[in-house]
Design a protein around this motif. Sequence first.
Motif, mmCIF file in Angstrom:
data_model
loop_
_atom_site.group_PDB
_atom_site.id
_atom_site.type_symbol
_atom_site.label_atom_id
_atom_site.label_comp_id
_atom_site.label_asym_id
_atom_site.label_seq_id
_atom_site.Cartn_x
_atom_site.Cartn_y
_atom_site.Cartn_z
ATOM 1 N N SER A 77 7.885 -2.786 -8.268
ATOM 2 C CA SER A 77 8.573 -2.065 -9.329
ATOM 3 C C SER A 77 8.894 -3.001 -10.497
ATOM 4 C CB SER A 77 9.866 -1.453 -8.784
ATOM 5 O OG SER A 77 10.567 -0.778 -9.796
ATOM 6 N N GLN A 136 8.179 2.350 -12.345
ATOM 7 C CA GLN A 136 9.138 2.527 -11.268
ATOM 8 C C GLN A 136 8.392 2.758 -9.959
ATOM 9 O OE1 GLN A 136 11.630 5.796 -12.469
ATOM 10 N NE2 GLN A 136 12.722 4.592 -14.009
ATOM 11 N N ARG A 137 9.138 2.665 -8.859
ATOM 12 C CA ARG A 137 8.509 2.856 -7.549
ATOM 13 C C ARG A 137 7.915 4.255 -7.457
ATOM 14 N NH1 ARG A 137 11.415 6.017 -4.045
ATOM 15 N NH2 ARG A 137 13.472 6.610 -4.803
ATOM 16 N N VAL A 170 3.516 1.645 -6.157
ATOM 17 C CA VAL A 170 4.519 0.727 -6.687
ATOM 18 C C VAL A 170 5.681 0.676 -5.698
ATOM 19 C CG1 VAL A 170 6.085 0.206 -8.595
ATOM 20 C CG2 VAL A 170 3.853 1.250 -9.053
ATOM 21 N N PRO A 172 9.383 -0.576 -4.042
ATOM 22 C CA PRO A 172 10.720 -0.771 -4.626
ATOM 23 C C PRO A 172 10.933 -2.226 -5.024
ATOM 24 C CG PRO A 172 10.844 0.454 -2.565
ATOM 25 C CD PRO A 172 9.453 -0.039 -2.669
ATOM 26 N N GLN A 173 11.739 -2.421 -6.029
ATOM 27 C CA GLN A 173 12.073 -3.773 -6.456
ATOM 28 C C GLN A 173 12.981 -4.437 -5.429
ATOM 29 O OE1 GLN A 173 14.023 -3.909 -10.235
ATOM 30 N NE2 GLN A 173 13.908 -6.125 -10.417
ATOM 31 N N GLU A 263 18.222 4.358 -7.166
ATOM 32 C CA GLU A 263 17.205 3.316 -7.165
ATOM 33 C C GLU A 263 17.797 1.989 -6.717
ATOM 34 O OE1 GLU A 263 13.961 3.629 -7.628
ATOM 35 O OE2 GLU A 263 14.260 5.786 -7.803
ATOM 36 N N SER A 267 16.457 -0.179 -3.513
ATOM 37 C CA SER A 267 16.067 -1.579 -3.679
ATOM 38 C C SER A 267 16.909 -2.490 -2.791
ATOM 39 C CB SER A 267 16.212 -1.993 -5.148
ATOM 40 O OG SER A 267 15.322 -1.248 -5.968
#
Length: 412
Positions: A77, A136-137, A170, A172-173, A263, A267
């Motif tokens: 992400s 974004q994811r 993508v 998650p961050q 989000e 994450s």
Amino acid sequence: MDTARAMVMRWRLTALIYVCCSLYLLFQGGKASFMIFCMVNVLILYLVLGKYSGIAHVKGSRSISGIGGSSDNVLTSGTRLDVKLAVRIPGFWPIPYVLVHDRLQRENGQCMQFESSFVPDMKRTGTVRYSTPPLQRGRYTFTGSECVTRDIFGLFEHKGTFQSELSFTVLPQTVPIRNWSLLRYGLRGPYANAAVSRSAKETTQLNGVRDYHYGDRLSRVHWNATAKTGEWKSKEFERESVPRTVVVLDRCAAAYGSADQFELAVSAAASLFEYGMRRETAMGMVSLGAAAVGFQPRSNTDQRKAIMNHLVGVQADGQAGLYRSLREASAMLPNGSSVILVTPHHGEEAVRSMQWLDRTGMSPVMLHVQGSESGSGRGQQEWQQILRMKGWPVYQIRQLQELPVVLEGGAV
């Protein structure tokens, strides 16, 4: 039907006017009129033949540099993609320029459109490049690209489409966590059904024989096995098992004040899971939403793929509160496990949930995900004080970058 009939009537009327004007200029006009007549017909011929410019049979290919050659097309992400489109237009009719409309479709229905242009070279080819915003994811797909051209006067438009689909994911961050002072609660070490970590405390119960490791004491050397095999062997002792660790992601829609807060929760859960996997810990996850999804604690690579794939498309779609969702998903929580609650819930709901986990023989830890509107008044301090008095660790974050600092610094 009425629109098509009206269009046919307009074209017939235009053709009739053209024929009448042509006959008048041809038979009643002089040389100047004849020249005008020829110029108008050449122009009309150019406009008509523009339909056969070849744009309807356009071909192209897409290449992406941001993926970095990954066979699974997996990104993180916040990554930007650099997209290159190579376009070729068959035919010979001159084309002044080409507009390229590209579309990136997200799984949840969101669509991003990109527009670029180029002037075809002598071989009727061209290249366009553009960069996407930070993604974004989610799961994304590049759909067909549309090419549009017009004549030099901009009167008529011709279109063509070529298919060059590409899908990617993508994730998650996440943020790297170096160390967590709460290791004694079972966030590190081996389990009964996991790979053994050498850092775990050993018992005095002999479990077998293993190869000699440099630095082993002489008291660990298994002399009989060494003499029989001709190679240095050491005694292997059983290790103490540590409670298994499960990350619980709260997906109650009403508890989240914004999409960014959810989000942040996703994450944070992904970061905790990644940290446990790096420590060779058997990690599991329970996702409490409209339908609860559970993953039993394991420490292999398949477990990581399964959980990260779940977090890619997870949404805040839960209707019940945290306490009720936990009770309904009790079968997914192994007895005696350490449970990390990632939730925006606070107050009585948070206290009841932690009490229930403790009564069922689990070790609860809470990671409270605060929103922009979350306050720090007396009400916030009261429920935190209750959890603190019970000895249950509580961590709070507003941004993902705070997670390593908070965990390494200790619970509030």
